[in-house]
Design an enzyme around this catalytic site. Structure first.
Site, PDB file in Angstrom:
ATOM      1  CE1 TYR A   8      24.951 -43.308  21.779  1.00 42.46           C
ATOM      2  CE2 TYR A   8      26.154 -41.634  22.859  1.00 42.46           C
ATOM      3  CZ  TYR A   8      25.786 -42.063  21.699  1.00 42.46           C
ATOM      4  OH  TYR A   8      26.275 -41.777  20.465  1.00 42.46           O
ATOM      5  CG  ASP A   9      27.990 -42.922  28.709  1.00 40.23           C
ATOM      6  OD1 ASP A   9      27.102 -42.507  27.684  1.00 40.23           O
ATOM      7  OD2 ASP A   9      28.343 -42.269  29.566  1.00 40.23           O
ATOM      8  CD  GLU A  10      30.162 -48.849  30.980  1.00 41.45           C
ATOM      9  OE1 GLU A  10      30.804 -49.425  30.139  1.00 41.45           O
ATOM     10  OE2 GLU A  10      30.320 -48.328  31.846  1.00 41.45           O
TER      11      GLU A  10
ATOM     12  CG  ASP B 102      24.347 -32.562  31.560  1.00 39.04           C
ATOM     13  OD1 ASP B 102      23.353 -32.529  30.838  1.00 39.04           O
ATOM     14  OD2 ASP B 102      25.321 -31.854  31.366  1.00 39.04           O
ATOM     15  N   PRO B 103      27.709 -34.373  31.682  1.00 39.03           N
ATOM     16  CG  PRO B 103      28.969 -35.660  30.110  1.00 39.03           C
ATOM     17  CD  PRO B 103      27.625 -35.167  30.367  1.00 39.03           C
TER      18      PRO B 103
ATOM     19  N   GLY C 294      20.771 -26.597  34.279  1.00 37.39           N
ATOM     20  CA  GLY C 294      21.572 -26.108  35.371  1.00 37.39           C
ATOM     21  C   GLY C 294      21.877 -24.756  35.191  1.00 37.39           C
ATOM     22  CG  ASP C 295      25.768 -23.049  36.553  1.00 37.05           C
ATOM     23  OD1 ASP C 295      26.034 -23.939  35.595  1.00 37.05           O
ATOM     24  OD2 ASP C 295      26.405 -22.804  37.619  1.00 37.05           O
ATOM     25  N   GLY C 296      24.062 -23.480  33.226  1.00 39.65           N
ATOM     26  CA  GLY C 296      24.588 -23.261  31.787  1.00 39.65           C
ATOM     27  C   GLY C 296      26.071 -23.106  31.690  1.00 39.65           C
TER      28      GLY C 296
ATOM     29  CG  ASN D  87      28.471 -32.421  21.857  1.00 41.70           C
ATOM     30  OD1 ASN D  87      29.177 -32.928  22.634  1.00 41.70           O
ATOM     31  ND2 ASN D  87      27.251 -32.331  22.424  1.00 41.70           N
TER      32      ASN D  87
END
Ligand code: UDP
Length: 317
Positions: A149-151, A275-276, A209-211, A178
């Site tokens: 997607y990014d590229e 994930d950013p 993740g841990d959010g 977003n």
């Protein structure tokens, strides 16, 4: 009488595309919605099918596209846009960002139409500069799962600038951060649709993740207003549009529990690859250039999105 202007919206049956169709019709434009319905849905535009100024074309913009008659603007919004969608359709995602952008630019050139590319905050990847300004070049893993997607979007920006410079095409590029609102696909896997449907159905909210990773969420009507202003500007370089209110994903999950008055639990799941960790738009340029900033508060936006999700979760599947 002034001539009616005509716009083609690729991906017009998608989440943002369908809101653009509504908006341009309300401004008196003739709207041609092109979509191959890979991730878009006919339900998003079914209310427009009886409108005289609306045409739906079931078409893949990665192949040859043509349309008789004059066109004033082409908005290129076709692409899978949620991480699980572009992981499921990696090749279509690369094709629509590259071949699809080429076809849409070619048509704009033939019609002498303005061209607006839907780009993304993903061009900044997992950013090392925070908040992200348009002059930051980004930190993207080209071969990671999100790279498709990014590229594709980075290539689409390069191609758009090449058409602007070589063919003097009137192009614009919006980097969309977003965005949320009614008509997001319930199963599209993004944070807000997932949390809302989980909260409404009394299921646990799945925080990855841990959010602690952050995002900044913009309500769709704010974004659409900004896109219209950008189309009417003469700025060819990328412009960020998004809401600078940054929050952690855990805070968002809690906010959604509050808005929906849900008693669901929060559960933690593994963080997806690449994930950013942070994301927040710098919107100084949009404020200066377009006199634009978001107006809808998070509570207002979430309430109206929750209403839409409740209706659809109740309705026929
Ligand atoms: N996320 C989450 N639970 C979910 C879906 C997403 O915790 O059920 C996280 C995801 O890992 C990311 C953030 O929410 O850190 C935003 O994800 P989304 O897919 O909405 O958009 P992105 O900004 O990553 O493209």
């Amino acid at each position: 009488m002034a001539k009616k202007r005509r716009v083609i919206i690729t991906g017009g049956a998608g989440f943002i595309g369908s809101h653009l169709c509504d908006f341009f019709l309300s401004k008196g434009w003739d709207v041609v919605c092109m979509d191959n319905l890979l991730t878009g849905s006919p339900d998003n535009v079914s209310h427009l099918l009886s409108e005289r100024d609306f045409t739906f074309l079931d078409m893949d913009v990665s192949g040859f596209i043509h349309l008789a008659g004059p066109v004033d603007a082409i908005l290129h919004f076709a692409s899978p846009a949620s991480p699980i969608d572009y992981l499921e359709h990696p090749i279509q995602t690369l094709k629509v960002g590259s071949l699809g952008t080429h076809k849409a630019l070619g048509l704009a050139r033939e019609k002498k139409a303005a061209f607006l590319l839907a780009s993304t905050s993903e061009v900044y990847g997992d950013p090392l500069v925070h908040p992200q300004r348009e002059d930051y070049w980004g930190n993207v893993n080209p071969i990671g799962p999100r790279g498709v997607y990014d590229e594709a979007k980075r290539f689409a920006e390069a191609l758009t600038m090449a058409y602007c410079r070589s063919h003097r095409l009137d192009t614009k590029i919006v980097r969309i951060f977003n965005t949320y609102g009614p008509r997001m696909r319930i199963q599209d896997g993004r944070a807000i649709p997932s949390f809302l449907s989980q909260a409404i159905q009394g299921k646990p909210l799945t925080v990855f993740g841990d959010g602690s990773q952050t995002r900044s969420f913009c309500y769709v009507s704010d974004l659409v207003g900004g896109i219209y202003r950008l189309l009417n500007s003469s700025h060819h370089f990328p412009v960020n549009l998004g809401n600078p209110r940054e929050m952690t994903i855990l805070e968002m999950a809690r906010e959604i529990l509050k808005v929906t008055r849900s008693r669901s639990r929060i559960v933690y799941r593994p963080l997806p690859e690449d994930d950013p960790k942070v994301r927040q738009p710098c919107i100084d340029l949009a404020q200066r250039l377009l006199r634009w900033k978001p107006k809808i508060t998070l509570a207002q936006g979430l309430r109206s999105t929750a209403r839409d999700f409740r209706n659809r979760l109740k309705g026929p599947k």
